[in-house]
Design a protein around this motif. Structure first.
Motif, short mmCIF file in Angstrom:
data_model
loop_
_atom_site.label_atom_id
_atom_site.label_comp_id
_atom_site.label_asym_id
_atom_site.label_seq_id
_atom_site.Cartn_x
_atom_site.Cartn_y
_atom_site.Cartn_z
N PHE A 229 105.61 41.62 35.23
CA PHE A 229 105.21 41.59 33.94
C PHE A 229 103.88 40.66 33.68
O PHE A 229 103.79 39.80 34.35
N ALA A 230 103.24 41.27 33.14
CA ALA A 230 101.87 40.71 32.74
C ALA A 230 101.95 39.79 31.65
O ALA A 230 102.20 40.15 30.42
N ALA A 231 101.48 38.53 31.39
CA ALA A 231 101.50 37.68 30.33
C ALA A 231 100.32 38.01 29.74
O ALA A 231 98.84 38.09 30.23
N SER A 232 100.30 38.89 28.36
CA SER A 232 99.22 39.40 27.87
C SER A 232 98.74 38.57 26.45
O SER A 232 97.59 38.88 26.07
N VAL A 243 102.56 27.32 22.93
CA VAL A 243 103.98 27.16 23.40
C VAL A 243 104.66 28.30 23.99
O VAL A 243 105.89 28.55 23.95
N GLY A 244 103.78 29.11 25.03
CA GLY A 244 104.51 30.12 25.64
C GLY A 244 103.24 31.05 25.64
O GLY A 244 102.29 31.11 25.32
N ILE A 245 104.23 32.15 26.23
CA ILE A 245 103.30 33.54 26.48
C ILE A 245 104.07 34.70 26.19
O ILE A 245 105.31 34.70 25.88
N GLY A 246 103.35 35.70 25.77
CA GLY A 246 104.30 36.98 25.50
C GLY A 246 103.77 38.04 26.51
O GLY A 246 102.66 38.10 27.21
N THR A 247 104.95 38.73 27.01
CA THR A 247 104.59 39.80 28.06
C THR A 247 104.08 40.98 27.50
O THR A 247 104.17 41.27 26.20
#
Ligand SMILES: Cc1cc2nc3c(=O)[nH]c(=O)nc-3n(C[C@H](O)[C@H](O)[C@H](O)COP(=O)(O)OP(=O)(O)OC[C@H]3O[C@@H](n4cnc5c(N)ncnc54)[C@H](O)[C@@H]3O)c2cc1C
Length: 497
Positions: A229-232, A243-247
């Motif tokens: 999973f790449a954090a994109s 507040v975080g990342i989206g894959t």
């Protein structure tokens, strides 16, 4: 077999949230049958969640093929989704309008030396203080270590601090440096010079094997690792805190349209987000720009080199485990910074590569072709003859050093490892500094979540650490203009200073 904690997650609550119960697993082996892969277990138990979260592609760190797997999930009687972790907590899980979202206390992007050291150190502190915080690591490689270039002279200083018992725990570090040579190459000759490197006490390792082993150590402590999973994208709240990342979305056609198998990426929300993407990480670059992290400490722009590397299996008679060779000069011209390296690992394997600074003057210079030439040098060709290439790859390295280190803290998280540029340029080593920066960031993170302090403690700790001392000592190595000394010679002669 599973005990559920009834305390709520400390994570901020989400709209439309359901609860994802993470039970305490009384024994590791009860999580999945021994030797069964996580992805297999996931899909067997509840095919829908695997596909909904995109976890079908889940491949674990995979260092030991028969190792015990630590995670799985199933639906409970009420229809709630349950994830099994080594430690138990209730994980907030929500289905936002356009994608699934999971809350963690800490989200780490990148399972390299920096990200895994941060995960391990954080969980060690949780154990020491009997605190229960969740950590997940997303890794864009298909498995942990898949994107790490093997063949590395490893300084074990940070590992000695992180996992002092590594020798007893079968860490894949078993070839001490046995000789350290340094040659100046002309087209036909190799002239031996005294080596400016001090590799006493260092090891020739496969860095990808080391991070796989670290991945297992992290999982044993309860870290959840999601390879593939790449954090994109970065997720922000309304006050512009991270507040975080989206894959990344999956099933997207080349023209950007959604294919039949399209799956929206998952939002992984963290109270603290640590970016450990390695050199020139895409999210880290965005964050530096967004929060003007270079400007904050008047850091210079970053500069880069390209490292091309191959792992070869060679004739046993020519193989000398632990032998280290660095060269300068040919095939690079006098205006080009760079040099080559050749390390003898174990099992008849060697790692050979060429580093070329990306500010080369000749626009027609092709680093890959220069590397091909290097392998045909009479003193190197004979070693490779009869051998075969097992792996190859290329990556950038930071060359800016001390002056280019940005302020590594942003609202909601921090940047660690080579994403922040902690590579020691004259040593051509960054694994140990990446690890130490991850450990320091983990300690600051724990201070925030457990003790109510702030992430600036990371910046303070960094500046009092041996990482800072090392980078400061090497600070005049690269920026100095090379007036009298040609590029390649300059590249290495400074190492004597
Ligand atoms: C040719 C070459 C030779 C080197 N030789 C040595 C040496 O001999 N000794 C030494 O100590 N160091 C050496 N280094 C440097 C060393 O490799 C790095 O300093 C070290 O790997 C940095 O660790 P890191 O965790 O910061 O980043 P990395 O090791 O680069 O790890 C980053 C990880 O994050 C993942 N990732 C990146 N972006 C995302 C994203 N958006 N979402 C999910 N995952 C992501 C990557 O796939 C990768 O697994 C060398 C480097 C090169 C290029």
């Amino acid at each position: 077999m599973h005990r559920f904690l009834s305390i709520s997650s400390k994570s901020t609550s989400l709209k439309n949230q359901k609860q994802l119960h993470l039970p305490l697993v009384s024994s590791v082996s009860s999580a999945t049958p021994k030797g069964q892969s996580c992805s297999h277990y996931f899909n067997q138990k509840s095919p829908s969640l695997g596909s909904r979260l995109g976890f079908d592609r889940f491949i674990s760190s995979g260092y030991f093929p028969n190792r015990v797997n630590l995670r799985g999930h199933e639906r409970n009687g009420n229809g709630f989704l349950r994830l099994k972790g080594l430690v138990g907590e209730i994980r907030n899980y929500s289905s936002e309008t356009d994608r699934e979202s999971i809350d963690y206390d800490v989200v780490i992007v990148g399972a390299g030396p920096a990200g895994l050291s941060a995960a391990i150190r954080f969980k060690q502190l949780c154990r020491e203080k009997n605190a229960d915080f969740s950590v997940c690591v997303v890794e864009k490689g298909a498995e942990v270590g898949a994107h790490i270039l093997s063949g590395n002279v490893f300084e074990p200083r940070a590992l000695n601090e992180l996992l002092p018992q590594w020798k007893d725990e079968e860490a894949p570090i078993n070839v001490p440096v046995s000789s350290d040579k340094f040659w100046f190459l002309t087209k036909d000759c190799a002239i031996s010079l005294p080596s400016p490197f001090d590799n006493k006490g260092n090891y020739v390792i496969s860095l990808s094997q080391l991070v796989r082993w670290m991945g297992v150590k992290a999982e044993e402590l309860g870290v959840e690792i999601y390879p593939g999973f790449a954090a994109s994208e970065i997720l922000y709240d309304e006050d512009n805190n991270v507040v975080g990342i989206g894959t990344n979305d999956m099933g997207v056609a080349k023209d950007g349209s959604r294919k039949e198998n399209f799956q929206r990426g998952v939002a992984l929300k963290g109270r603290i987000t640590l970016l450990a993407e390695g050199c020139r990480g895409s999210l880290s670059q965005k964050i530096m720009k967004e929060y003007k992290l270079r400007e904050k400490v008047q850091a210079q722009h970053q500069t880069y080199a390209l490292g091309i590397k191959e792992v070869w299996e060679i004739d046993e008679k020519k193989h000398k485990p632990g032998a280290v060779l660095h060269t300068l000069g040919w095939p690079l011209d006098s205006k080009t910074y760079g040099g080559s390296f050749l390390y003898h690992m174990k099992d008849r394997q060697i790692s050979i590569g060429l580093v070329v600074a990306l500010n080369y003057h000749n626009p027609f210079l092709n680093p890959y072709e220069e590397f091909q030439k290097l392998k045909h040098h009479p003193s190197i060709k004979s070693l490779l003859e009869g051998g075969s290439v097992l792996q190859y790859g290329a990556r950038t390295l930071n060359e800016g050093g001390f002056q280019s280190v940005p302020y590594p803290v942003f609202p909601g998280g921090a940047i660690i490892g080579c994403s922040a540029g902690f590579l020691n340029v004259p040593k051509i080593k960054g694994s140990h500094t990446a690890m130490k920066s991850g450990m320091l960031a983990a300690e600051a993170t724990f201070g925030v979540l457990h003790g109510g302090s702030n992430m600036e403690a990371y910046w303070d700790a960094l500046r009092s650490s041996w990482v800072w001392e090392e980078l400061h000592r090497a600070r005049n190595y690269r920026p100095e203009p090379h007036i009298f000394v040609s590029g390649s010679v300059h590249f290495h002669l400074h190492l004597f200073i």
